[in-house]
Design an enzyme around this catalytic site. Structure first.
Site, PDB file in Angstrom:
ATOM      1  N   CYS A   1       1.535  -3.142   0.859  1.00  0.00           N
ATOM      2  CA  CYS A   1       1.884  -1.604   1.236  1.00  0.00           C
ATOM      3  C   CYS A   1       1.908  -1.187   2.641  1.00  0.00           C
ATOM      4  CB  CYS A   1       1.068  -0.774   0.187  1.00  0.00           C
ATOM      5  SG  CYS A   1       1.520  -1.110  -1.603  1.00  0.00           S
TER       6      CYS A   1
ATOM      7  N   HIS B   1       1.251   6.548   2.860  1.00  0.00           N
ATOM      8  CA  HIS B   1       2.112   5.610   1.866  1.00  0.00           C
ATOM      9  C   HIS B   1       1.535   6.267   0.670  1.00  0.00           C
ATOM     10  CE1 HIS B   1       2.348   2.361  -1.117  1.00  0.00           C
ATOM     11  NE2 HIS B   1       0.895   2.308  -1.209  1.00  0.00           N
TER      12      HIS B   1
ATOM     13  N   ASN C   1       5.012   4.573  -6.615  1.00  0.00           N
ATOM     14  CA  ASN C   1       4.620   3.786  -5.394  1.00  0.00           C
ATOM     15  C   ASN C   1       5.615   2.746  -5.299  1.00  0.00           C
ATOM     16  OD1 ASN C   1       3.222   1.834  -3.644  1.00  0.00           O
ATOM     17  ND2 ASN C   1       1.311   2.282  -4.653  1.00  0.00           N
TER      18      ASN C   1
HETATM   19  O1  UT7 Z   1      -0.635   0.767  -2.830  1.00  0.00           O
HETATM   20  C1  UT7 Z   1      -1.724  -0.165  -2.333  1.00  0.00           C
HETATM   21  C2  UT7 Z   1      -3.076   0.587  -2.667  1.00  0.00           C
HETATM   22  N1  UT7 Z   1      -3.348   1.046  -3.988  1.00  0.00           N
HETATM   23  C3  UT7 Z   1      -3.933   1.976  -4.194  1.00  0.00           C
HETATM   24  O2  UT7 Z   1      -4.376   2.627  -3.308  1.00  0.00           O
HETATM   25  C4  UT7 Z   1      -4.125   2.391  -5.830  1.00  0.00           C
HETATM   26  C5  UT7 Z   1      -5.528   2.944  -5.686  1.00  0.00           C
HETATM   27  N2  UT7 Z   1      -5.996   3.292  -7.284  1.00  0.00           N
HETATM   28  C6  UT7 Z   1      -5.398   4.302  -7.915  1.00  0.00           C
HETATM   29  O3  UT7 Z   1      -4.617   4.783  -7.677  1.00  0.00           O
HETATM   30  C7  UT7 Z   1      -6.385   4.211  -9.113  1.00  0.00           C
HETATM   31  O4  UT7 Z   1      -7.512   3.491  -9.207  1.00  0.00           O
HETATM   32  C8  UT7 Z   1      -5.505   3.935 -10.711  1.00  0.00           C
HETATM   33  C9  UT7 Z   1      -4.490   5.042 -10.785  1.00  0.00           C
HETATM   34  C10 UT7 Z   1      -4.864   2.581 -10.428  1.00  0.00           C
HETATM   35  C11 UT7 Z   1      -6.372   3.981 -11.620  1.00  0.00           C
HETATM   36  O5  UT7 Z   1      -6.941   5.359 -11.892  1.00  0.00           O
HETATM   37  P1  UT7 Z   1      -8.521   5.468 -12.144  1.00  0.00           P
HETATM   38  O6  UT7 Z   1      -8.793   7.018 -12.239  1.00  0.00           O
HETATM   39  O7  UT7 Z   1      -9.074   4.791 -11.089  1.00  0.00           O
HETATM   40  O8  UT7 Z   1      -8.691   4.896 -13.478  1.00  0.00           O
HETATM   41  P2  UT7 Z   1      -9.645   3.360 -13.809  1.00  0.00           P
HETATM   42  O9  UT7 Z   1      -8.964   2.314 -13.044  1.00  0.00           O
HETATM   43  O10 UT7 Z   1     -11.141   3.847 -13.417  1.00  0.00           O
HETATM   44  O11 UT7 Z   1      -9.454   3.552 -15.162  1.00  0.00           O
HETATM   45  C12 UT7 Z   1     -10.147   4.364 -16.097  1.00  0.00           C
HETATM   46  C13 UT7 Z   1      -9.442   4.197 -17.777  1.00  0.00           C
HETATM   47  C14 UT7 Z   1      -9.763   2.870 -18.092  1.00  0.00           C
HETATM   48  O12 UT7 Z   1     -10.259   2.856 -19.561  1.00  0.00           O
HETATM   49  P3  UT7 Z   1     -11.880   2.528 -19.903  1.00  0.00           P
HETATM   50  O13 UT7 Z   1     -11.964   1.138 -19.354  1.00  0.00           O
HETATM   51  O14 UT7 Z   1     -12.466   3.761 -19.189  1.00  0.00           O
HETATM   52  O15 UT7 Z   1     -11.649   2.566 -21.170  1.00  0.00           O
HETATM   53  C15 UT7 Z   1      -8.355   2.173 -17.768  1.00  0.00           C
HETATM   54  O16 UT7 Z   1      -8.009   1.169 -18.932  1.00  0.00           O
HETATM   55  O17 UT7 Z   1      -8.040   4.529 -17.562  1.00  0.00           O
HETATM   56  C16 UT7 Z   1      -7.827   3.300 -18.319  1.00  0.00           C
HETATM   57  N3  UT7 Z   1      -6.226   3.454 -17.642  1.00  0.00           N
HETATM   58  C17 UT7 Z   1      -5.207   4.060 -18.416  1.00  0.00           C
HETATM   59  N4  UT7 Z   1      -5.102   4.888 -19.429  1.00  0.00           N
HETATM   60  C18 UT7 Z   1      -3.932   5.228 -19.744  1.00  0.00           C
HETATM   61  C19 UT7 Z   1      -5.809   2.720 -16.798  1.00  0.00           C
HETATM   62  N5  UT7 Z   1      -4.409   2.935 -16.433  1.00  0.00           N
HETATM   63  C20 UT7 Z   1      -3.964   3.722 -17.445  1.00  0.00           C
HETATM   64  C21 UT7 Z   1      -2.784   4.299 -18.061  1.00  0.00           C
HETATM   65  N6  UT7 Z   1      -2.731   5.019 -19.083  1.00  0.00           N
HETATM   66  N7  UT7 Z   1      -1.691   4.041 -17.383  1.00  0.00           N
END
Ligand code: UT7
Length: 339
Positions: free
Chosen positions: A113, A260, A290
């Protein structure tokens, strides 16, 4: 004699026509519009049809950038992508040929990215060295090809697209002249954003053979989202501040921070960490998700087309991605019409 500055003088973009809304994803996966909007800010993303590859997106964006610059030729093409048409050869020569640019210098840059900013720095370096007088810098990715159809965390975020700029040699005092780029990497985090199989470490053809890798191949893009979140905020903010300092600007001088488009929460956290008002940080991810290497030129074009970004604005570009990699670059926004 001072090395020539690279001046941004054209901007073009392309998105594949098929939009995928959060509700579309929720029909396939255990997710919802409310979750995706509140956790990422994303509403829609665009996805290429199966016959469309990264070069097709890159050619469309490149053609429009040349039109925006009022040119039909440049001396080189640098293409940032993580999703080349094929593992070998690079995709840039094909793009150059299809744009009718002849036998110009052309190569791919892989910085995930952050790819567009690495490619921008490479293009500016070629101009400063006198190797080329003008260069087309493209960021294009087709992440829909490498996402696990069952992975709601990556499917919710990534979209396909392409954006391109034309750089020409000029003077450092001109609008559009790029400041000295800031670039960094930390390979100790290489596992955090990865496509594990399909390279020389785990060639796909060795799986399931006696001498092959253990376990199962994983040809899909994986991201430890939470782990990269904090790094993304710190690295993008710090790189942007360094780029501004190199331009002789204070934080207050930054009119626009074009970051980004990873996640709206990340954009807000970067602005807060830098102590700049959030409204100076244009948002485009709500409409396209993204788009990896394409995200900065797509965000620039959207901001310029809607008047959020105006000629003369002291602008800092900043990005973070797999590798891990990050980068930033300052420029005074030029008077151009994106195509
Ligand atoms: O582009 C290059 C660099 N990339 C980035 O900078 C991305 C950085 N990270 C992010 O944007 C975020 O971490 C994400 C959007 C990927 C995830 O958001 P988060 O608030 O960090 O969620 P998490 O990974 O801590 O997940 C929390 C919960 C999990 O469920 P459990 O384990 O708590 O039951 C995930 O399975 O949210 C769940 N989850 C979803 N739920 C519904 C993850 N994706 C989804 C989804 N819909 N699409």
């Amino acid at each position: 004699m001072n090395a020539a500055a690279a001046v941004l003088c054209g901007l073009g973009t392309w998105l594949p026509p098929q939009a995928v809304t959060n509700d579309d994803l929720a029909r396939e996966l255990d997710t919802s519009d409310a979750w995706i909007r509140s956790r990422t800010g994303i509403g829609t993303r665009f996805v290429a049809t199966p016959t469309v590859a990264t070069s097709d997106l890159a050619v469309e964006a490149g053609r429009r950038a040349l039109k925006s610059a009022g040119r039909d030729a440049v001396d080189g093409v640098v293409l940032a992508t993580t999703t080349p048409d094929r593992p070998c050869p690079a995709t840039a020569p094909l793009v150059a040929a299809r744009l009718g640019l002849g036998t110009v210098a052309s190569f791919d840059v892989g910085a995930v990215c952050t790819g567009f900013l690495y490619a921008l720095a490479a293009g500016a370096g070629l101009i400063a060295a006198g190797t080329v007088d003008s260069v087309l810098v493209i960021g294009a990715d087709t992440y829909s090809r490498i996402l696990d159809p069952a992975d709601r965390s990556t499917r919710a975020i990534f979209g396909d697209g392409a954006g391109a700029v034309v750089l020409r040699s000029g003077d450092a005092t001109e609008p559009g002249a790029l400041g000295t780029p800031v670039l960094g990497s930390d390979g100790t985090g290489s596992e955090l954003i990865t496509v594990r199989s399909g390279g020389s470490r785990e060639p796909l053809h060795t799986f399931g053979t006696d001498t092959g890798a253990d376990g199962r191949a994983d040809p899909y893009f994986r991201m430890a989202g939470k782990a990269v979140f904090r790094s993304a905020v710190e690295r993008m903010a710090d790189a942007a501040l360094s780029a501004a300092r190199r331009a002789g600007w204070t934080t207050d001088d930054i009119d626009r921070l074009v970051a980004h488009q990873a996640n709206l929460r990340i954009l807000h956290a970067v602005a807060d960490r830098m102590r700049i008002p959030r409204h100076r940080c244009p948002v485009h991810l709500d409409q396209v998700g993204n788009t990896a290497a394409a995200s900065i030129p797509l965000a620039l074009a959207h901001a310029a087309a809607t008047g959020t970004l105006a000629p003369g604005h002291r602008t800092v570009l900043t990005a973070f991605g797999g590798g891990l990699t990050w980068g930033a670059c300052a420029l005074r926004w030029p008077d151009l019409t994106p195509a």
